[in-house]
Scaffold this motif. Sequence first.
Motif, PDB file in Angstrom:
ATOM      1  N   VAL A  49      27.916-100.967 104.550  1.00  0.00           N
ATOM      2  CA  VAL A  49      27.493-100.365 105.823  1.00  0.00           C
ATOM      3  C   VAL A  49      28.806 -99.882 106.450  1.00  0.00           C
ATOM      4  O   VAL A  49      29.837-100.558 106.529  1.00  0.00           O
ATOM      5  CB  VAL A  49      27.012-101.523 106.780  1.00  0.00           C
ATOM      6  CG1 VAL A  49      26.857-100.985 108.253  1.00  0.00           C
ATOM      7  CG2 VAL A  49      25.509-102.108 106.371  1.00  0.00           C
ATOM      8  N   LEU A  50      28.721 -98.495 107.122  1.00  0.00           N
ATOM      9  CA  LEU A  50      29.759 -97.795 107.732  1.00  0.00           C
ATOM     10  C   LEU A  50      29.629 -97.540 109.088  1.00  0.00           C
ATOM     11  O   LEU A  50      28.587 -97.481 109.597  1.00  0.00           O
ATOM     12  CB  LEU A  50      29.823 -96.594 106.844  1.00  0.00           C
ATOM     13  CG  LEU A  50      30.752 -95.564 107.169  1.00  0.00           C
ATOM     14  CD1 LEU A  50      32.326 -95.950 107.373  1.00  0.00           C
ATOM     15  CD2 LEU A  50      30.568 -94.043 106.605  1.00  0.00           C
ATOM     16  N   VAL A  51      30.809 -98.103 109.821  1.00  0.00           N
ATOM     17  CA  VAL A  51      30.445 -97.920 111.259  1.00  0.00           C
ATOM     18  C   VAL A  51      31.857 -97.223 111.721  1.00  0.00           C
ATOM     19  O   VAL A  51      32.695 -97.300 111.656  1.00  0.00           O
ATOM     20  CB  VAL A  51      30.398 -99.478 111.783  1.00  0.00           C
ATOM     21  CG1 VAL A  51      30.492 -99.279 113.457  1.00  0.00           C
ATOM     22  CG2 VAL A  51      29.554-100.223 111.253  1.00  0.00           C
ATOM     23  N   THR A  52      31.400 -96.265 112.777  1.00  0.00           N
ATOM     24  CA  THR A  52      32.407 -95.766 113.658  1.00  0.00           C
ATOM     25  C   THR A  52      32.682 -96.344 114.922  1.00  0.00           C
ATOM     26  O   THR A  52      31.504 -96.667 115.465  1.00  0.00           O
ATOM     27  CB  THR A  52      32.462 -94.120 113.702  1.00  0.00           C
ATOM     28  OG1 THR A  52      31.441 -93.785 114.518  1.00  0.00           O
ATOM     29  CG2 THR A  52      32.321 -93.693 112.425  1.00  0.00           C
ATOM     30  N   SER A  53      33.723 -96.772 115.659  1.00  0.00           N
ATOM     31  CA  SER A  53      34.040 -97.123 116.712  1.00  0.00           C
ATOM     32  C   SER A  53      35.141 -96.814 117.660  1.00  0.00           C
ATOM     33  O   SER A  53      35.883 -95.880 116.989  1.00  0.00           O
ATOM     34  CB  SER A  53      33.956 -98.662 116.228  1.00  0.00           C
ATOM     35  OG  SER A  53      34.165 -99.302 117.572  1.00  0.00           O
TER      36      SER A  53
END
Length: 407
Positions: A191-195
């Motif tokens: 799972v890839l998340v940008t924040s």
Amino acid sequence: MLAGKTVLLIIGGGIAAYKSLDLIRRLKERGARVRVVMTEAAQKFVTPLAAGALSHEPVFTELFDRAAEQDIGHIRLAREADLVIVAPATADRMARMVAGIADDLAGAVLLAARVPVLVAPAMNPAMWTHPATARNVAVLTGDGVAFVGPKAGAMAERGEEGIGRMAEPTEIAAAAEALLAAGSALAGRHVLVTSGPTHEPIDPVRYIANRSSGKQGHAIAAAAAAAGARVTLVCGPVNLPDPAGVAVRRVETAREMLAAVEAALPADAAIFAAAVADWRVASQAGQKLKKDGNAIPPLMLTENPDILAGIARRGAGRPRLVIGFAAETQNVIEHATAKLARKGCDWIVANDVSQESGIAGGVMGGDRNEVHLVSAAGVEHWPAASKAEVGHRLIARIAEALAPQEN
Ligand code: C5P
């Protein structure tokens, strides 16, 4: 999903402990084996006899109980559970969890546990809103602990109202079910998340930024890791600790964020929660701009790459689920629906970031969020909740979507 699972329920010392007796029944109804640990303070509110009668198991209360340690020690209690639930979780218990204090059985079990932990806080609203508790919740969220509640409503203290009531047993059981379901669907997935925001330099000391705190994106990454996924978090400049068990790639600008996202692919799901700057300065000054004379330097802007749209429109290598965020100040659903089509993503998580959003203190930088999940299937409204809860709920939905279809 709870069928055949062992839940270790830690009952803390609060008046809400009486509801935990009902929780035992709700968990057993769903097929779980329930083992109960009671703190000393919990026993002032409900008895081990009642918990044992409902769970049909001996109840554990002592860290140094010769009979129990010979038979089943605290390490075994932790290892033999599929999930640990702390309900009610007092402010004191959460502070102890943050510090890793293990001077009672509950503390020792929590420190030894390597399985998902679900916490249902219950306390007076003044204690819940105290900065110390808020800090502890943030640390625990970062450690991958899942929260359910607390809810708003009347307190046991006469005439008091506010946020602090323990979630209802059915809600806690449902959260437990979702956590375990997410765990089995996300094991081995990436799972890839940008924040966070991006910073777009004007010169070596100045930059263009926005008010994103990164709290929602970080909570999503923490929830995904807690559910057993392999998680990469690409984040702009934020003042938040790295979530536990997450590979963090820190970047400053939108272009760096895009490069880090591309380097992190392939992924099964990508969640673009970052507030990426739409524009950057066309030609960044190599030296600090000086205030000489009267000339005000013009700021020429140029467009940044749209990371979400770029990844969503990929053919090969597109994550199966691409999710964008939409922070709007008006016509939230309308704009989010248009954005879904424009960006080519699967879901949009839309929220109202206007001052009138009804979330005390505002969504930007705050700890609570009220979102709408917009997809081709329609619009779902989720009630206001902590950003941690929104993160867990979103991860549970992603897990559902990625789970192999049962026929
Ligand atoms: O177009 P807008 O900025 O409102 O879209 C928000 C969504 O698009 C968010 O999911 C954000 O992370 C993503 N985005 C992006 N790259 C940009 C601008 C927005 O990934 N340059």
